[in-house]
Design a protein around this motif. Structure first.
Motif, PDB file in Angstrom:
ATOM      1  N   MET A   1       0.851  -1.181   0.000  1.00  0.00           N
ATOM      2  CA  MET A   1       0.000   0.000   0.000  1.00  0.00           C
ATOM      3  C   MET A   1       0.888   1.233   0.000  1.00  0.00           C
ATOM      4  SD  MET A   1      -1.465   2.666   1.923  1.00  0.00           S
ATOM      5  CE  MET A   1      -1.011   2.390   3.621  1.00  0.00           C
ATOM      6  N   ILE A   2       0.541   2.188  -0.797  1.00  0.00           N
ATOM      7  CA  ILE A   2       1.236   3.474  -0.742  1.00  0.00           C
ATOM      8  C   ILE A   2       0.203   4.573  -0.876  1.00  0.00           C
ATOM      9  CG2 ILE A   2       1.798   3.426  -3.220  1.00  0.00           C
ATOM     10  CD1 ILE A   2       4.312   5.059  -2.477  1.00  0.00           C
ATOM     11  N   ALA A   3       0.304   5.585  -0.024  1.00  0.00           N
ATOM     12  CA  ALA A   3      -0.673   6.667  -0.045  1.00  0.00           C
ATOM     13  C   ALA A   3       0.045   7.995  -0.190  1.00  0.00           C
ATOM     14  CB  ALA A   3      -1.491   6.654   1.249  1.00  0.00           C
ATOM     15  N   ILE A   4      -0.509   8.844  -1.041  1.00  0.00           N
ATOM     16  CA  ILE A   4       0.039  10.181  -1.244  1.00  0.00           C
ATOM     17  C   ILE A   4      -0.974  11.180  -0.722  1.00  0.00           C
ATOM     18  CG2 ILE A   4       0.643  11.886  -2.992  1.00  0.00           C
ATOM     19  CD1 ILE A   4       1.764   9.623  -4.669  1.00  0.00           C
ATOM     20  N   ALA A   5      -0.532  12.041   0.171  1.00  0.00           N
ATOM     21  CA  ALA A   5      -1.406  13.073   0.709  1.00  0.00           C
ATOM     22  C   ALA A   5      -1.056  14.400   0.053  1.00  0.00           C
ATOM     23  CB  ALA A   5      -1.230  13.176   2.226  1.00  0.00           C
ATOM     24  N   VAL A   6      -2.067  15.194  -0.252  1.00  0.00           N
ATOM     25  CA  VAL A   6      -1.879  16.513  -0.849  1.00  0.00           C
ATOM     26  C   VAL A   6      -2.659  17.513  -0.019  1.00  0.00           C
ATOM     27  CG1 VAL A   6      -2.287  17.939  -2.869  1.00  0.00           C
ATOM     28  CG2 VAL A   6      -1.614  15.566  -3.179  1.00  0.00           C
ATOM     29  N   ARG A   7      -1.976  18.544   0.470  1.00  0.00           N
ATOM     30  CA  ARG A   7      -2.661  19.541   1.289  1.00  0.00           C
ATOM     31  C   ARG A   7      -2.717  20.863   0.534  1.00  0.00           C
ATOM     32  NH1 ARG A   7      -1.178  21.789   7.336  1.00  0.00           N
ATOM     33  NH2 ARG A   7       0.938  21.948   6.527  1.00  0.00           N
ATOM     34  N   TYR A   8      -3.901  21.438   0.439  1.00  0.00           N
ATOM     35  CA  TYR A   8      -4.081  22.724  -0.235  1.00  0.00           C
ATOM     36  C   TYR A   8      -3.760  23.829   0.759  1.00  0.00           C
ATOM     37  CZ  TYR A   8      -6.224  20.339  -4.161  1.00  0.00           C
ATOM     38  OH  TYR A   8      -6.459  19.536  -5.247  1.00  0.00           O
ATOM     39  N   LEU A   9      -2.652  24.528   0.527  1.00  0.00           N
ATOM     40  CA  LEU A   9      -2.162  25.464   1.525  1.00  0.00           C
ATOM     41  C   LEU A   9      -3.028  26.707   1.667  1.00  0.00           C
ATOM     42  CD1 LEU A   9       1.658  25.189   0.820  1.00  0.00           C
ATOM     43  CD2 LEU A   9       0.231  23.889   2.381  1.00  0.00           C
ATOM     44  N   MET A  10      -3.773  27.068   0.624  1.00  0.00           N
ATOM     45  CA  MET A  10      -4.664  28.227   0.735  1.00  0.00           C
ATOM     46  C   MET A  10      -6.078  27.761   1.085  1.00  0.00           C
ATOM     47  SD  MET A  10      -2.878  31.023   0.039  1.00  0.00           S
ATOM     48  CE  MET A  10      -4.056  32.272  -0.461  1.00  0.00           C
ATOM     49  N   GLU A  11      -6.230  26.468   1.393  1.00  0.00           N
ATOM     50  CA  GLU A  11      -7.513  25.911   1.808  1.00  0.00           C
ATOM     51  C   GLU A  11      -8.574  25.988   0.733  1.00  0.00           C
ATOM     52  OE1 GLU A  11      -7.597  28.306   5.192  1.00  0.00           O
ATOM     53  OE2 GLU A  11      -6.912  26.732   6.522  1.00  0.00           O
ATOM     54  N   ARG A  12      -8.181  26.209  -0.528  1.00  0.00           N
ATOM     55  CA  ARG A  12      -9.128  26.043  -1.619  1.00  0.00           C
ATOM     56  C   ARG A  12      -8.354  25.581  -2.835  1.00  0.00           C
ATOM     57  NH1 ARG A  12      -6.292  29.145  -3.587  1.00  0.00           N
ATOM     58  NH2 ARG A  12      -6.332  31.372  -4.008  1.00  0.00           N
ATOM     59  N   ALA A  13      -9.061  24.915  -3.724  1.00  0.00           N
ATOM     60  CA  ALA A  13      -8.447  24.343  -4.917  1.00  0.00           C
ATOM     61  C   ALA A  13      -8.930  25.140  -6.123  1.00  0.00           C
ATOM     62  CB  ALA A  13      -8.853  22.884  -5.062  1.00  0.00           C
ATOM     63  N   VAL A  14      -7.980  25.743  -6.845  1.00  0.00           N
ATOM     64  CA  VAL A  14      -8.363  26.476  -8.056  1.00  0.00           C
ATOM     65  C   VAL A  14      -7.971  25.601  -9.236  1.00  0.00           C
ATOM     66  CG1 VAL A  14      -8.129  28.629  -9.333  1.00  0.00           C
ATOM     67  CG2 VAL A  14      -7.889  28.637  -6.860  1.00  0.00           C
ATOM     68  N   ALA A  15      -8.936  24.951  -9.817  1.00  0.00           N
ATOM     69  CA  ALA A  15      -8.674  24.054 -10.934  1.00  0.00           C
ATOM     70  C   ALA A  15      -9.944  23.959 -11.755  1.00  0.00           C
ATOM     71  CB  ALA A  15      -8.277  22.663 -10.421  1.00  0.00           C
ATOM     72  N   SER A  16      -9.772  23.957 -13.080  1.00  0.00           N
ATOM     73  CA  SER A  16     -10.944  23.900 -13.946  1.00  0.00           C
ATOM     74  C   SER A  16     -11.280  22.476 -14.298  1.00  0.00           C
ATOM     75  CB  SER A  16     -10.684  24.646 -15.255  1.00  0.00           C
ATOM     76  OG  SER A  16     -10.487  25.991 -15.009  1.00  0.00           O
ATOM     77  N   SER A  17     -12.571  22.213 -14.389  1.00  0.00           N
ATOM     78  CA  SER A  17     -13.006  20.916 -14.848  1.00  0.00           C
ATOM     79  C   SER A  17     -12.700  20.767 -16.329  1.00  0.00           C
ATOM     80  CB  SER A  17     -14.521  20.812 -14.612  1.00  0.00           C
ATOM     81  OG  SER A  17     -15.066  19.829 -15.458  1.00  0.00           O
ATOM     82  N   HIS A  18     -12.317  19.559 -16.740  1.00  0.00           N
ATOM     83  CA  HIS A  18     -12.047  19.321 -18.159  1.00  0.00           C
ATOM     84  C   HIS A  18     -13.300  19.472 -18.984  1.00  0.00           C
ATOM     85  CE1 HIS A  18      -8.423  17.241 -16.630  1.00  0.00           C
ATOM     86  NE2 HIS A  18      -7.916  17.795 -17.696  1.00  0.00           N
ATOM     87  N   ALA A  19     -14.440  19.120 -18.374  1.00  0.00           N
ATOM     88  CA  ALA A  19     -15.682  19.142 -19.130  1.00  0.00           C
ATOM     89  C   ALA A  19     -16.125  20.570 -19.401  1.00  0.00           C
ATOM     90  CB  ALA A  19     -16.760  18.400 -18.341  1.00  0.00           C
ATOM     91  N   ASP A  20     -15.871  21.473 -18.468  1.00  0.00           N
ATOM     92  CA  ASP A  20     -16.367  22.843 -18.606  1.00  0.00           C
ATOM     93  C   ASP A  20     -15.413  23.758 -17.858  1.00  0.00           C
ATOM     94  OD1 ASP A  20     -19.586  24.444 -17.865  1.00  0.00           O
ATOM     95  OD2 ASP A  20     -17.667  25.262 -18.505  1.00  0.00           O
ATOM     96  N   LEU A 190     -13.362  10.368 -12.987  1.00  0.00           N
ATOM     97  CA  LEU A 190     -12.060  10.998 -12.746  1.00  0.00           C
ATOM     98  C   LEU A 190     -11.038  10.459 -13.732  1.00  0.00           C
ATOM     99  CD1 LEU A 190     -11.923  10.792  -8.838  1.00  0.00           C
ATOM    100  CD2 LEU A 190     -13.021  12.509 -10.268  1.00  0.00           C
ATOM    101  N   ARG A 191     -10.198  11.364 -14.217  1.00  0.00           N
ATOM    102  CA  ARG A 191      -9.164  10.940 -15.178  1.00  0.00           C
ATOM    103  C   ARG A 191      -8.000  10.321 -14.429  1.00  0.00           C
ATOM    104  NH1 ARG A 191      -9.970  13.774 -20.391  1.00  0.00           N
ATOM    105  NH2 ARG A 191     -11.993  14.770 -20.114  1.00  0.00           N
ATOM    106  N   ILE A 192      -7.516   9.199 -14.949  1.00  0.00           N
ATOM    107  CA  ILE A 192      -6.449   8.459 -14.263  1.00  0.00           C
ATOM    108  C   ILE A 192      -5.276   8.242 -15.209  1.00  0.00           C
ATOM    109  CG2 ILE A 192      -7.936   7.246 -12.651  1.00  0.00           C
ATOM    110  CD1 ILE A 192      -7.549   4.856 -14.788  1.00  0.00           C
ATOM    111  N   PRO A 193      -4.077   8.146 -14.656  1.00  0.00           N
ATOM    112  CA  PRO A 193      -2.932   7.822 -15.509  1.00  0.00           C
ATOM    113  C   PRO A 193      -2.974   6.330 -15.846  1.00  0.00           C
ATOM    114  CG  PRO A 193      -2.217   7.996 -13.234  1.00  0.00           C
ATOM    115  CD  PRO A 193      -3.685   8.292 -13.248  1.00  0.00           C
ATOM    116  N   THR A 194      -2.588   5.996 -17.072  1.00  0.00           N
ATOM    117  CA  THR A 194      -2.504   4.589 -17.462  1.00  0.00           C
ATOM    118  C   THR A 194      -1.130   4.342 -18.066  1.00  0.00           C
ATOM    119  OG1 THR A 194      -3.521   5.221 -19.549  1.00  0.00           O
ATOM    120  CG2 THR A 194      -4.968   4.260 -17.895  1.00  0.00           C
TER     121      THR A 194
END
Lengths: 488, 413
Positions: A1-20, A190-194
């Motif tokens: 098992m391996i887990a990667i944690a990601v913390r948003y330092l500004m407490e919000r995520a600015v990212a656009s959806s691929h669909a829109d 969700l888009r995943i790497p393959t």
């Protein structure tokens, strides 16, 4: 098992959806994390051995099955159209002394900061309730891969737009995932790497092209495991008998019906002994002290056109009864011993006539004849037949004392004490007559038992059936969930 | 801040230790109150349609409650304020800083203006710099300007030399010789102010005309002698009829008459506002500074340059905070508590912290500049002055002349 944690330092995520592009993306797609790792690798420029390790690590990651995710709910930031200054202007040619048109003037002045033209852009953002997300792969990576990934993660700067900086690391003790990959229709895609994703991203970067879209996989939320709602001493699997009239008795005939039914059951027993749990009597004729078979009316109530007619009767079996193949003795009362078919029970209701009961084995039944109607989980319950009080209130008309008595009787059938009991003459369910129109249960010693309708509210959901008070084996004190509008 | 020892200030060596270590970022959060006290109204940033950016947040103390919030000052606005604070202090000679300016002085303009790399919308890559000149050579064709053509994250030396703020606040050279593929530097400093417990208010606006002029008192016409007149005889004739003032000659066109009161959304009441500022050390670590045209950089030189940039970021934030939080009309905030910086270093933890005031930040940056020079990094102490193009000067002159006339003429020279 391996887990990667990601913390948003500004407490919000600015990212656009691929669909829109004007919609925010949440939760972050695993491919976004992968792209950030690839970018980190090219920024690191590690010495040869390390670089090889990083390549191996990314190749390992892209060939894994889609990860499990932990991501809290997120509320979107109200999307606003922001006007950002453009940069592709130049001053128009102007000759000294020559006339300048208004439009030339404006386009020239547009160079100055305060006059700069602006173009609309969207910066969609989500504000998650918890600032950290976790991506988790169940496979165990080789130690070298773990080391290389840790190095790459330290170099990740943001996920999404550069205004949402993140911190990323290998999480040794990750939270449980709440989003799992799933087949078919899913809440999220969700888009995943393959396999081959790393090569594709690098090749397109070299060719100065944007990354190609990665394949998407469905993800569904994990249902939170909750402790099952507490039930009563009665099994939630009753035997339902359908009543066919005429006559069509109403709820006020409850006592008559249940008395007649019990008589019919006992009579059909024939020569054999009737077990205590069915008769409700001990060998010496005294009343049974243990929970035993309870009979209740199933009536058409609660909905807009409810008329309170009794559609059937239910036989409620105590949980502690281990019912063997002979139904604990019930089978020979309900089924014909020779054919095995259900008997038709005839109930004589005195002057009201005779009605017939059949075992209801239909797939589709009226709501009031479905077990779930009476045995589902709910917080609020209202009486369909009045609760006969075990003890006479000492003070006349003391509502508090009556309500306490009812609360005690709730505990006596194995449920937690209710948060609130409200005793009233009228039932909250449509179609149920007021308590004074129901005949009182007569006590052998003296007088009649007082009874009242009631509404009961529990802290948390409980599971039915709820049968309360001194008349519970005879159909009094039978409750139905009060369903809030919009939910059935 | 919990009890315990007060965090110390940070030294250059301390800063350098973090840049060479594993810490991801520095983060500082300050809680602010509206000038009129908690619960007073503030006017947050508004966008198209007069809307503000609402959102819901959750506080760790009340995890089940969604608290309505509103964006008070955006990332871009905060960056502008910080650059402005840097410019103000630099103009007063408080510290060295490479700045490029386009100066309109000395060209007989009624109102001379100066645009610097700190206030141009796209910083050093801005069109106005691109259009300006040194000794009649367009800026990007000069030896200094040409250095910008080939900068990237792994070759950031030239930017350190002439515009280090671009490495802190980000830059995209989208209109240089490489067009859209020009140098792109992600920002290393992000700051935002969010108001908590935000409730939208209403504002009434109206105008009651002291002269009591009714709508029916019109129509008004454009006068032959300039201004307006109620006498059609005195009006300019257009298409064989007296020309009405504005669209249809209503008195409001001449600024008279009553304006129907409108109720527009006006401001928000908030309990408090929080400024969150992050300096990404990971972003700074992506920058490399080869010297003297070498293809690879020296790690020690890189460390010093990155440390200097971190110091510059801290300086910008600290100066902006010292200047106060007077964000816009009716949006003035006061800090509730002292500011401190937390060193974010997962998985280990966020235990380290430090404080820094304006004086300390200036001293830190000044020392960093010395260290950088000592390590061989180029640093352009002198302000680089550019001349605006002749076209632009002419345009600004005309425009300023028109402004003072107060009318919008067509084609009169």
């Amino acid at each position: 098992m391996i887990a990667i944690a990601v913390r948003y330092l500004m407490e919000r995520a600015v990212a656009s959806s691929h669909a829109d592009y004007s919609e925010p993306e949440w939760p972050p797609h695993p491919d976004r994390l992968f792209q950030a790792l690839v970018a980190a690798r090219s920024a690191l420029e590690s010495p040869e051995d390390d670089a090889r390790g990083e390549l191996e690590a990314l190749r390992w990651l892209e060939s894994q099955a889609p990860p499990l995710l932990y991501a809290s709910d997120a509320a979107p930031r109200g999307v606003v159209t922001v006007y950002v200054p453009v940069n592709d202007l130049s001053a128009p040619r102007v000759r000294q002394g020559a006339a300048i048109s208004r439009s030339t003037l404006e386009s020239g002045l547009a160079l100055l900061p305060e006059h700069r033209l602006r173009q609309p852009r969207h910066f969609p953002a989500s504000v998650p309730q918890v600032d950290t997300v976790v991506f988790r792969w169940d496979a165990d990576p080789p130690a070298a891969v773990v080391g290389a990934l840790a190095r790459l993660l330290r170099a990740v700067t943001y996920l999404g737009h550069s205004s949402s900086p993140v911190e990323a690391w290998i999480d040794e003790d990750p939270r449980d995932p709440n989003l799992l990959p799933t087949e078919g229709v899913a809440r999220y895609r969700l888009r995943i790497p393959t396999r081959g994703r790393l090569e594709s991203l690098e090749a397109r970067y070299e060719a100065q092209l944007r990354p190609s879209p990665a394949p998407a996989v469905g993800y569904r939320p994990v249902e939170p495991t909750r402790a099952p709602a507490p039930g009563t001493v009665f099994s939630p699997f009753p035997i339902v008998l359908r009543l066919s009239g005429p006559p069509h008795p109403t709820l006020t005939s409850t006592l008559a019906l249940t008395t007649a039914l019990r008589g019919a059951l006992l009579a059909s027993g024939g020569a054999g002994e009737i077990p205590e749990w069915i008769s409700g009597h001990q060998a010496d004729g005294s009343a049974s002290t243990k929970p035993h078979l309870a009979l209740t009316p199933l009536a058409n109530t609660s909905h807009e056109h409810a008329d309170g007619r009794v559609l059937g009767l239910a036989l409620w079996i105590p949980q502690e009864m281990e019912i063997g193949p002979d139904g604990g003795g019930l089978s020979r009362l309900l089924l014909d011993p020779t054919t095995g078919d259900p008997r038709r029970l005839r109930l004589t209701l005195g002057r009201a006539g005779v009605c017939e009961l059949d075992l209801d084995e239909r797939e589709v039944r009226p709501v009031s004849l479905r077990e779930a109607t009476w045995t589902r989980t709910a917080r609020l319950w209202g009486s369909v037949t009045p609760v006969a009080l075990d003890r006479h209130p000492k003070q006349k008309n003391s509502e508090a004392e009556i309500e306490k008595t009812i609360a005690d009787s709730v505990e006596r059938i194995g449920l937690p004490r209710p948060a609130l009991v409200v005793a009233r003459t009228v039932s909250p369910h449509l179609g149920v007559p007021p308590s004074w129109s129901f005949p009182r249960i007569e006590r052998k010693s003296r007088g009649c038992l007082r009874h009242t309708h009631a509404v009961i509210a529990f802290e948390d959901d409980v599971r039915g059936p709820i049968l309360l008070g001194a008349g519970r084996y005879r159909g009094y004190g039978f409750f139905r969930p009060i369903v809030r509008s919009g939910v059935e | 801040m919990e009890g315990g020892t007060m965090p110390d200030t940070i030294s250059f060596d301390g800063l350098r230790r973090h840049l060479t270590g594993t810490a991801a970022a520095f983060r500082s959060r300050i809680d602010l109150e509206p000038a009129g006290g908690p619960g007073d109204k503030v006017f947050p940033a508004t966008y198209e349609g007069g809307r503000s950016a609402d959102e819901e947040r959750v506080s760790p103390e009340t995890p089940d409650r969604r608290i309505p919030c509103v964006l008070v000052d955006s990332v871009a606005a905060q960056a502008n304020r910080m650059e402005e604070a840097l410019r103000d202090a630099w103009e007063r000679g408080r510290f060295p800083l490479p700045v490029i300016s386009v100066d309109f002085a000395g060209h007989d303009l009624p109102k001379p203006i100066r645009v610097t790399s700190l206030d141009a919308p796209h910083r050093i890559a801005d069109a106005i710099l691109r259009d300006s000149e040194i000794d009649q050579v367009k800026f990007r064709k000069t030896p200094v300007g040409k250095k910008l053509d080939h900068v990237d994250a792994k070759h950031a030396t030239a930017l350190f030399e002439i515009c280090p703020t671009a490495l802190v606040f980000g830059m995209w050279d989208s209109t240089g010789p490489r067009g859209g593929l020009g140098a792109k530097f992600q920002r290393a400093l992000v700051s935002e102010i969010v108001g908590w417990e935000a409730v939208r208010g209403k504002r009434v606006s109206s105008r009651i005309d002291p002269l009591g002029i009714q709508l029916g008192a019109g129509p008004l016409y454009e006068s032959k002698h300039g201004g307006w007149t109620a006498d059609p005889e005195q009006a300019i004739v257009e298409k064989k009829a007296p020309k009405k003032l504005g669209k249809d000659g209503k008195p409001s066109e001449a600024n008279h008459g009553n304006v129907t009161p409108t109720i527009a959304d006006g401001g928000y009441t908030i309990a408090f506002a929080r400024q969150t500022t992050v300096i990404s050390l990971a972003a700074l670590r992506r920058l490399r500074f080869p010297l003297d045209g070498a293809s690879r950089s020296d790690p020690e030189v890189d460390d010093i340059a990155r440390t200097a940039l971190a110091a510059l970021g801290l300086l910008a934030v600290t100066l902006a905070r010292a200047a106060g939080f007077d964000l816009r009309s009716r949006c003035q905030l006061h800090p509730r508590d002292a500011e401190s910086w937390q060193v974010l270093d997962r998985p280990a933890g966020d235990s380290e912290s430090f404080v820094l005031d304006a004086e300390g930040a200036i001293a830190l940056w000044t020392q960093a500049v010395d260290e950088a020079k000592r390590a061989g990094l180029p640093f352009h102490d002198e302000e680089l002055l550019l001349t605006p193009s002749a076209e632009l000067i002419e345009l600004v002159r005309r425009s300023q002349a028109l402004e003072s006339q107060g009318a919008a003429d067509e084609g009169e020279s």
